[in-house]
Enzyme design. Sequence first.
Site, PDB file in Angstrom:
ATOM      1  N   ASP A 284       0.638  -1.844   4.513  1.00  0.00           N
ATOM      2  CA  ASP A 284       1.793  -0.949   4.586  1.00  0.00           C
ATOM      3  C   ASP A 284       3.074  -1.726   4.885  1.00  0.00           C
ATOM      4  OD1 ASP A 284       0.200   1.334   4.220  1.00  0.00           O
ATOM      5  OD2 ASP A 284      -0.200   1.512   6.363  1.00  0.00           O
TER       6      ASP A 284
ATOM      7  N   GLU B 256       0.540  -0.645  -4.710  1.00  0.00           N
ATOM      8  CA  GLU B 256      -0.607   0.241  -4.856  1.00  0.00           C
ATOM      9  C   GLU B 256      -0.081   1.661  -4.797  1.00  0.00           C
ATOM     10  OE1 GLU B 256      -3.890   2.850  -3.272  1.00  0.00           O
ATOM     11  OE2 GLU B 256      -1.909   2.437  -2.432  1.00  0.00           O
TER      12      GLU B 256
ATOM     13  N   ASP C 232      -1.179   6.119  -5.796  1.00  0.00           N
ATOM     14  CA  ASP C 232      -2.236   7.095  -6.053  1.00  0.00           C
ATOM     15  C   ASP C 232      -1.762   8.105  -7.082  1.00  0.00           C
ATOM     16  OD1 ASP C 232      -4.010   6.431  -3.499  1.00  0.00           O
ATOM     17  OD2 ASP C 232      -1.930   6.598  -2.839  1.00  0.00           O
TER      18      ASP C 232
ATOM     19  N   HIS D 215      -0.655  10.778  -2.615  1.00  0.00           N
ATOM     20  CA  HIS D 215      -1.977  10.436  -2.068  1.00  0.00           C
ATOM     21  C   HIS D 215      -2.845  11.649  -1.788  1.00  0.00           C
ATOM     22  CE1 HIS D 215      -4.889   9.542   1.145  1.00  0.00           C
ATOM     23  NE2 HIS D 215      -5.035   8.388   0.514  1.00  0.00           N
TER      24      HIS D 215
ATOM     25  N   GLU E 181      -4.687   3.938  -8.008  1.00  0.00           N
ATOM     26  CA  GLU E 181      -5.893   4.584  -7.505  1.00  0.00           C
ATOM     27  C   GLU E 181      -5.957   6.013  -8.026  1.00  0.00           C
ATOM     28  OE1 GLU E 181      -8.031   6.185  -3.438  1.00  0.00           O
ATOM     29  OE2 GLU E 181      -6.568   4.562  -3.252  1.00  0.00           O
TER      30      GLU E 181
ATOM     31  N   HIS F 209       0.833  -1.204   0.000  1.00  0.00           N
ATOM     32  CA  HIS F 209       0.000   0.000   0.000  1.00  0.00           C
ATOM     33  C   HIS F 209       0.870   1.258   0.000  1.00  0.00           C
ATOM     34  CE1 HIS F 209      -2.703   2.916   2.287  1.00  0.00           C
ATOM     35  NE2 HIS F 209      -3.422   2.612   1.215  1.00  0.00           N
ATOM     36  N   ARG F 210       0.775   2.024  -1.088  1.00  0.00           N
ATOM     37  CA  ARG F 210       1.652   3.184  -1.316  1.00  0.00           C
ATOM     38  C   ARG F 210       3.117   2.761  -1.247  1.00  0.00           C
ATOM     39  NH1 ARG F 210      -1.470   7.368   2.850  1.00  0.00           N
ATOM     40  NH2 ARG F 210      -3.540   6.535   2.422  1.00  0.00           N
TER      41      ARG F 210
ATOM     42  N   LYS G 192      -7.086   9.549  -7.701  1.00  0.00           N
ATOM     43  CA  LYS G 192      -7.527  10.413  -6.600  1.00  0.00           C
ATOM     44  C   LYS G 192      -8.319  11.582  -7.176  1.00  0.00           C
ATOM     45  CE  LYS G 192      -6.553  10.206  -2.829  1.00  0.00           C
ATOM     46  NZ  LYS G 192      -7.221   9.593  -1.653  1.00  0.00           N
TER      47      LYS G 192
END
Length: 242
Positions: A229, A34, A36, A49, A109, A7-8, A111
């Site tokens: 994370d 992942e 953003d 993000h 993702e 995640h990120r 945003k």
Amino acid sequence: MTLIFAHRGAAGTHPENTMAAFIEAEKAGADGIELDVQLTKDGEVVVIHDETVDRTTDGSGWVKDITYRELRRLNAAAMWDGKHGHCPIPHLEEVLAWLSSTRMAVNIELKNSLIAYETLEQKTISLVRRYGLEKRTILSSFNHHSMRLCRTLAPEIETALLYIEPLYAPWTYVRAMNADGVHPHYRTVTAEFAAEARRRGVAVRPFTVNKRNVMKTMFAYGVDAVFTDYPRQAKQWKEKTP
């Protein structure tokens, strides 16, 4: 088998949404990353993000009001007390160029819930196609209008709907949206939900799973993937799961 998406990037141990975090995710053995995306003032697709740069960098202001050149000067590792040096905010192209040399998948993702970035979908899809990553990419957003547009623009790229609160009859909604999967908050995921999703061919990838007991539960439910994370830790827990 449940896949592990960083995640990120490996955001628990490295500056989020930076090349350092993505490279660590690969080293940790994550199945995917992942990230953003948003647009700069001059229309470049950048990986960050928040809609502002205040929390994650040494700058301030809205991403939409800052040019790409100005954005690159900011340090996305500023909150890490010099541990990771200077980490610029990446361009999506930079990440995809690197990713194409790995085996990992990517969840992008968009945003665009707070700010309706015009052409964000088109520019993102164009970059994915440029690097031939259509089959390794999932596009997701809390903005479901955007996901419907992405499906129209690029039917060959998987789409997934992000949400936090439980949905009533999600299968009907997913079918109406012509989406491939859902990315729910992990608290809304039950064994019955995961089983029904499997039966209906809908991918389920909960976010953001960082605790061992929650991770073990998601593995037991057989969800398609988890966003975490801590990909290195997640991989160790997965290997110890019977």
